[in-house]
Design an enzyme around this catalytic site. Structure first.
Site, PDB file in Angstrom:
ATOM      1  CB  CYS A  84     -10.316  -7.594  11.448  1.00  0.00           C
ATOM      2  SG  CYS A  84      -8.661  -6.945  11.285  1.00  0.00           S
ATOM      3  CG  HIS A 110     -12.595  -6.288   7.990  1.00  0.00           C
ATOM      4  ND1 HIS A 110     -12.401  -5.189   8.791  1.00  0.00           N
ATOM      5  CD2 HIS A 110     -11.375  -6.859   7.824  1.00  0.00           C
ATOM      6  CE1 HIS A 110     -11.119  -5.101   9.097  1.00  0.00           C
ATOM      7  NE2 HIS A 110     -10.481  -6.094   8.523  1.00  0.00           N
ATOM      8  CG  ASN A 156      -8.006  -3.207   8.162  1.00  0.00           C
ATOM      9  OD1 ASN A 156      -8.717  -3.155   9.158  1.00  0.00           O
ATOM     10  ND2 ASN A 156      -7.450  -4.334   7.724  1.00  0.00           N
TER      11      ASN A 156
HETATM   12  N1  ACO Z   1       3.601   0.620  -2.674  1.00  0.00           N
HETATM   13  C1  ACO Z   1       4.221   0.211  -3.780  1.00  0.00           C
HETATM   14  N2  ACO Z   1       4.529  -1.076  -4.019  1.00  0.00           N
HETATM   15  C2  ACO Z   1       4.164  -1.965  -3.090  1.00  0.00           C
HETATM   16  C3  ACO Z   1       3.501  -1.607  -1.890  1.00  0.00           C
HETATM   17  C4  ACO Z   1       3.239  -0.230  -1.703  1.00  0.00           C
HETATM   18  N3  ACO Z   1       2.612   0.236  -0.618  1.00  0.00           N
HETATM   19  N4  ACO Z   1       3.289  -2.711  -1.156  1.00  0.00           N
HETATM   20  C5  ACO Z   1       3.767  -3.741  -1.861  1.00  0.00           C
HETATM   21  N5  ACO Z   1       4.312  -3.292  -3.020  1.00  0.00           N
HETATM   22  C6  ACO Z   1       4.954  -4.065  -4.057  1.00  0.00           C
HETATM   23  C7  ACO Z   1       5.549  -5.356  -3.555  1.00  0.00           C
HETATM   24  O1  ACO Z   1       6.823  -5.134  -3.015  1.00  0.00           O
HETATM   25  C8  ACO Z   1       5.577  -6.174  -4.818  1.00  0.00           C
HETATM   26  O2  ACO Z   1       6.686  -5.802  -5.560  1.00  0.00           O
HETATM   27  P1  ACO Z   1       7.573  -6.898  -6.318  1.00  0.00           P
HETATM   28  O3  ACO Z   1       6.649  -7.558  -7.300  1.00  0.00           O
HETATM   29  O4  ACO Z   1       8.664  -6.087  -6.926  1.00  0.00           O
HETATM   30  O5  ACO Z   1       8.033  -7.852  -5.256  1.00  0.00           O
HETATM   31  C9  ACO Z   1       4.336  -5.721  -5.577  1.00  0.00           C
HETATM   32  O6  ACO Z   1       3.966  -4.455  -5.003  1.00  0.00           O
HETATM   33  C10 ACO Z   1       3.176  -6.668  -5.460  1.00  0.00           C
HETATM   34  O7  ACO Z   1       3.030  -7.035  -4.088  1.00  0.00           O
HETATM   35  P2  ACO Z   1       1.927  -8.043  -3.635  1.00  0.00           P
HETATM   36  O8  ACO Z   1       2.085  -8.300  -2.179  1.00  0.00           O
HETATM   37  O9  ACO Z   1       1.902  -9.204  -4.557  1.00  0.00           O
HETATM   38  O10 ACO Z   1       0.619  -7.143  -3.898  1.00  0.00           O
HETATM   39  P3  ACO Z   1      -0.876  -7.555  -3.767  1.00  0.00           P
HETATM   40  O11 ACO Z   1      -1.566  -7.245  -5.020  1.00  0.00           O
HETATM   41  O12 ACO Z   1      -1.066  -8.915  -3.170  1.00  0.00           O
HETATM   42  O13 ACO Z   1      -1.386  -6.486  -2.716  1.00  0.00           O
HETATM   43  C11 ACO Z   1      -2.005  -6.340  -0.417  1.00  0.00           C
HETATM   44  C12 ACO Z   1      -0.864  -6.489  -1.405  1.00  0.00           C
HETATM   45  C13 ACO Z   1      -2.661  -5.002  -0.653  1.00  0.00           C
HETATM   46  C14 ACO Z   1      -1.442  -6.375   0.988  1.00  0.00           C
HETATM   47  C15 ACO Z   1      -3.032  -7.462  -0.636  1.00  0.00           C
HETATM   48  O14 ACO Z   1      -2.378  -8.713  -0.693  1.00  0.00           O
HETATM   49  C16 ACO Z   1      -4.058  -7.509   0.442  1.00  0.00           C
HETATM   50  O15 ACO Z   1      -4.872  -6.608   0.586  1.00  0.00           O
HETATM   51  N6  ACO Z   1      -4.090  -8.574   1.231  1.00  0.00           N
HETATM   52  C17 ACO Z   1      -5.004  -8.698   2.307  1.00  0.00           C
HETATM   53  C18 ACO Z   1      -4.624  -7.722   3.368  1.00  0.00           C
HETATM   54  C19 ACO Z   1      -5.559  -7.816   4.500  1.00  0.00           C
HETATM   55  O16 ACO Z   1      -6.734  -7.992   4.376  1.00  0.00           O
HETATM   56  N7  ACO Z   1      -4.977  -7.711   5.630  1.00  0.00           N
HETATM   57  C20 ACO Z   1      -5.704  -7.838   6.771  1.00  0.00           C
HETATM   58  C21 ACO Z   1      -5.126  -6.807   7.602  1.00  0.00           C
HETATM   59  S1  ACO Z   1      -5.229  -7.156   9.222  1.00  0.00           S
HETATM   60  C22 ACO Z   1      -6.744  -7.520   9.481  1.00  0.00           C
HETATM   61  O17 ACO Z   1      -7.651  -6.992   8.882  1.00  0.00           O
HETATM   62  C23 ACO Z   1      -6.885  -8.499  10.524  1.00  0.00           C
END
Ligand code: ACO
Length: 315
Positions: free
Chosen positions: A108, A242, A272
């Site tokens: 990214c 980003h 993204n």
């Molecule tokens: N819908 C409903 N529930 C969901 C979803 C969804 N789409 N995705 C995850 N959950 C659930 C999980 O299973 C978990 O359930 P549990 O507690 O029963 O196990 C709960 O939601 C919480 O999950 P977390 O992973 O703790 O959620 P978090 O608040 O951390 O959000 C996210 C997840 C959005 C991925 C966040 O961590 C994030 O944005 N991280 C950075 C992502 C990023 O920047 N990626 C880069 C992408 S690639 C790039 O740019 C190079």
């Protein structure tokens, strides 16, 4: 260098959160509040190289330049259907340019890394006009049964034409190897000699680790660039970050103690799109008239690797 023109191109198909919740155990409420994404453009019948060529054409038109004036093309891309030839060479032919070209994969952060390469070539006296195109289809990397990853992404291409100038004031890049946080394996063709185990695996992500890295890296990169130029966060008119997660953007905003109005976003309806996020957002801010001549702009991105970078430039 100076950014003289911008362009972008998005796939026509728009997928809303409600459409995803028809086949995934998710909801509009969860995706909207945890990520900021409401809908995203996804590739259906388009080819990524055609979108990249169109974004490049639009950037050239905006810069009032023809393809034969280009000295170098850099394409930032993580995956596309071609293993070879490189996407930059396909773009070169598509726009009718004859200059050398190169592809980079810096996840990214690819657009910022490409800016550093362009600026370095320019400072070395090797080039005058450079085209950068970021073209990405991350929706082809994820498992569409995995609600933790596929809801985050959209596809698109963004481009910028750089010409001589002293508007780019500072670029700071960083890398910190972490192959167990955000990764994907693909299966290569077999040979009679392969004895190791190999797997085909969609994008894997430890979301919270990526989140923490992103906030820390962006804060650090932007601060280093500000220090390099000798200005303060208050002196920056726009922060183009980003578009990975609205909560990451908000955390960086709080770290820099800057008002939300300085952080334009398009994550709401784009998701993204990896390294395309920055140039697409730049193009939209350019075309909407948000960027005014003389504005100081900070751009920052982070991605798999981990790699990250920030650039400060005057519009
Ligand atoms: N819908 C409903 N529930 C969901 C979803 C969804 N789409 N995705 C995850 N959950 C659930 C999980 O299973 C978990 O359930 P549990 O507690 O029963 O196990 C709960 O939601 C919480 O999950 P977390 O992973 O703790 O959620 P978090 O608040 O951390 O959000 C996210 C997840 C959005 C991925 C966040 O961590 C994030 O944005 N991280 C950075 C992502 C990023 O920047 N990626 C880069 C992408 S690639 C790039 O740019 C190079």
């Amino acid at each position: 260098m100076r950014i003289a023109g911008t362009g972008s191109m998005l796939p026509k198909k728009v997928i809303t959160n409600d459409m995803l919740s028809q086949f995934l155990d998710t909801s509009d409420e969860w995706i909207r509040t945890r990520t900021g994404v409401v809908s995203r453009h996804v590739i259906s019948d388009e080819r990524l190289e055609d979108m990249a060529i169109e974004a490049a054409r639009r950037a050239l038109a905006d810069a009032e330049m023809t393809a034969d004036e280009l000295d170098f093309i850099i394409c930032s891309n993580v995956v596309n259907e071609y293993v070879t030839p490189q996407l930059s060479c396909i773009i070169q032919g598509g726009i009718g340019a004859t200059c050398p070209c190169i592809d980079i994969n810096c996840a990214c952060a690819g657009f910022i890394y490409a800016l550093e390469i362009a600026e370095s070539f320019y400072q070395a006296g090797r080039v005058r006009n450079v085209l950068i195109v970021s073209a990405e289809e991350p929706t082809r990397m994820t498992d569409w049964k995995d609600r933790r990853t596929c809801v985050l992404f959209g596809d698109g291409a963004g481009a910028a034409v750089l010409t001589p100038g002293d508007n780019i004031r500072s670029i700071k890049l960083s890398a910190s190897s972490a192959t167990d946080k955000l990764w994907q394996y693909r299966l290569l063709h077999p040979t009679p000699y392969i004895t190791k185990e190999e797997v085909d695996m969609p994008l894997q992500m430890k979301g919270q680790d990526v989140f923490k890295f992103a906030v820390k890296a962006a804060g650090k990169d932007i601060s280093r660039a500000l220090k390099d130029v000798g200005i303060k966060a208050d002196d920056v008119s726009h922060y183009l970050l980003h578009q990975a997660n609205i909560r990451i953007i908000n955390a960086i905003q709080e770290y820099l103690e800057q008002p939300a109005e300085k952080f334009p976003t398009n994550i709401e309806d784009h998701g993204n799109s990896s390294s395309s996020c920055c140039p697409i957002l730049l193009d939209e801010c350019n075309r909407s008239g948000l960027l005014k001549r003389g504005d100081m702009v900070a751009m920052s991105a982070f991605g798999a690797g981990f790699v990250s970078g920030a650039v400060l430039f005057e519009w």
